[in-house]
Motif scaffolding. Sequence first.
Motif, mmCIF file in Angstrom:
data_model
loop_
_atom_site.group_PDB
_atom_site.id
_atom_site.type_symbol
_atom_site.label_atom_id
_atom_site.label_comp_id
_atom_site.label_asym_id
_atom_site.label_seq_id
_atom_site.Cartn_x
_atom_site.Cartn_y
_atom_site.Cartn_z
ATOM 1 N N HIS A 11 0.865 -1.260 -0.026
ATOM 2 C CA HIS A 11 0.087 -0.079 -0.052
ATOM 3 C C HIS A 11 0.985 1.394 0.008
ATOM 4 C CE1 HIS A 11 -3.305 -2.670 0.504
ATOM 5 N NE2 HIS A 11 -3.069 -2.889 1.851
ATOM 6 N N HIS A 12 2.104 1.194 -0.236
ATOM 7 C CA HIS A 12 2.838 2.440 -0.288
ATOM 8 C C HIS A 12 2.877 3.128 -1.616
ATOM 9 C CE1 HIS A 12 5.263 1.332 3.403
ATOM 10 N NE2 HIS A 12 5.758 2.698 3.167
ATOM 11 N N ALA A 30 10.217 7.087 2.385
ATOM 12 C CA ALA A 30 9.000 6.439 1.805
ATOM 13 C C ALA A 30 7.897 7.245 2.173
ATOM 14 C CB ALA A 30 9.107 5.210 2.826
ATOM 15 N N HIS A 32 3.945 6.529 2.486
ATOM 16 C CA HIS A 32 3.147 5.458 2.336
ATOM 17 C C HIS A 32 1.605 5.987 1.887
ATOM 18 C CE1 HIS A 32 -0.343 3.108 4.356
ATOM 19 N NE2 HIS A 32 0.561 2.146 3.884
ATOM 20 N N SER A 33 1.316 7.329 2.154
ATOM 21 C CA SER A 33 0.052 7.866 1.852
ATOM 22 C C SER A 33 -0.081 9.171 1.814
ATOM 23 C CB SER A 33 -1.302 7.245 2.600
ATOM 24 O OG SER A 33 -2.201 7.742 2.215
ATOM 25 N N LEU A 59 9.847 1.618 5.561
ATOM 26 C CA LEU A 59 8.819 1.224 5.117
ATOM 27 C C LEU A 59 7.567 1.094 6.118
ATOM 28 C CD1 LEU A 59 9.427 -1.394 2.334
ATOM 29 C CD2 LEU A 59 8.514 0.904 2.169
ATOM 30 N N ARG A 60 8.178 0.291 7.304
ATOM 31 C CA ARG A 60 7.056 0.193 8.537
ATOM 32 C C ARG A 60 6.794 1.326 9.179
ATOM 33 N NH1 ARG A 60 8.826 -5.346 11.685
ATOM 34 N NH2 ARG A 60 8.486 -6.609 9.895
ATOM 35 N N SER A 62 6.797 4.404 7.942
ATOM 36 C CA SER A 62 6.098 5.386 7.103
ATOM 37 C C SER A 62 4.592 4.900 7.366
ATOM 38 C CB SER A 62 6.590 5.512 5.435
ATOM 39 O OG SER A 62 6.563 4.234 5.301
ATOM 40 N N ARG A 63 4.436 3.527 7.261
ATOM 41 C CA ARG A 63 2.765 3.042 7.478
ATOM 42 C C ARG A 63 2.416 3.345 8.671
ATOM 43 N NH1 ARG A 63 1.316 -1.881 9.648
ATOM 44 N NH2 ARG A 63 -0.750 -2.644 8.699
ATOM 45 N N SER A 66 1.128 7.003 8.717
ATOM 46 C CA SER A 66 -0.309 7.177 7.999
ATOM 47 C C SER A 66 -1.416 6.922 9.133
ATOM 48 C CB SER A 66 -0.451 6.130 6.947
ATOM 49 O OG SER A 66 0.304 6.522 5.681
ATOM 50 N N GLY A 79 4.616 9.504 6.222
ATOM 51 C CA GLY A 79 5.813 8.923 5.317
ATOM 52 C C GLY A 79 7.023 8.919 6.528
#
Length: 376
Positions: A11-12, A30, A32-33, A59-60, A62-63, A66, A79
């Motif tokens: 979902h990034h 990163a 994410h949204s 990645l973890r 930045s999610r 969100s 992010g």
Amino acid sequence: MSVFENDAFLHHDSVHFYNDEATGLQAIIAIHSTVLGPALGGCRVVNYANSSEALEDVLRLSRGMSFKNSLAGLELGGGKSVIIPPKSWAGDPRHAGEERANLFRAFGRAVHSLGGRYIAAEDMNVSVEDAENMAQETDYVVGLDVSHGGMGDPSPLTAQGVFLGLRACVRRAFNTGELDGLTVSVQGLGKVGWDVCEQLHAAGAKLIVADIVPQTTARAAKLFGAKIVDTDAIVGVKADVFSPCARGAVINDDTIDGLNVKVVAGSANNQLSHDELGTVLMQRGIIYAPDYVINAGGVINIAPEAKGQVNHEWVREKIKKLEDTVGEIVDLAISSKRSTNEVADEIATRRILDARDAGKAWQPGFVKQPKLRESA
Ligand code: NAD
């Protein structure tokens, strides 16, 4: 190193790699949204074992941003960024000097190249001074000093949110909003943990504390009458509430059985080493305040800066609501027999998807962009 195949990539929106040979900058941003707004999240400098580990971390995180920004009701997406320290820093992520200033200016240019889709702030091993160096090159950085149009240190606001969220959990676990006479174990007496202790002490709670710095715990014993325990023992100590305010993954497969409390409510990010542990806590009747909900005071504090504003009153009012937000999540989790972290993730995701499906996704340029700060 895989990107699209990496589970954490799911979902990034995008991932950006930067390499600046002149300054030695190697960084990953990163996003994410950006559905709810520009992706805001801190930048950290960490000695990763390799670039795969750095990628996984960003990645973890930045999610997580969100979800945090969504649940806090902010008009911000999620992010995060990581910087791999150059070899010339000899393994010291806090290496100081001109080299560092130049590297952060290069990072500011990288942030600027994204045109406001990502807004940076401080995280591990990144100081206000580093943010000021980024701000030489871009407007898309927040967490600046008050003298440079910033909102100042977020830690006292984070601590206030933790205190309120902790009280919401106590109300559910002990049927009282009174902390007087309850015992709270606190891991980490840093910028947030110390303030949490101060508020708990003022409310009449008894404290058990641990920190790797003995002078700090000695001060807590003197000022708050706190009992000191070993850093290894604090997670399993018998108390009413455990407040992790030091580091992540403190609740893991090895420590969870030893927990001897009715509530876990603290500021540390990523307190559970994996999501399923939330279900184990629920099954054991322990109320867990999801970390990114209870510690949102810090990001709430910098949110006005993302719009080029300073608004302390708005921040104060918004943080007061964290007591209700945490309470509502706990109530919903209890009534639906699910873990609090699962309920929080669901609410956060729903807000993002509803905005996207209603065609209300943020677009760069649709909102007021931060103004160039003359003093920066
Ligand atoms: P800090 O660095 O000021 O404090 C951390 C404290 O924990 C220090 O006193 C340190 O000595 C202690 N510590 C480190 N390892 C320990 C261990 N093994 N056992 C016991 N104590 C240990 O950090 P902070 O700003 O107070 O943040 C605390 C936590 O809250 C971090 O996980 C941070 O990511 C999170 N958080 C902070 C904010 C904020 O506004 N500062 C916002 C959101 C989340």
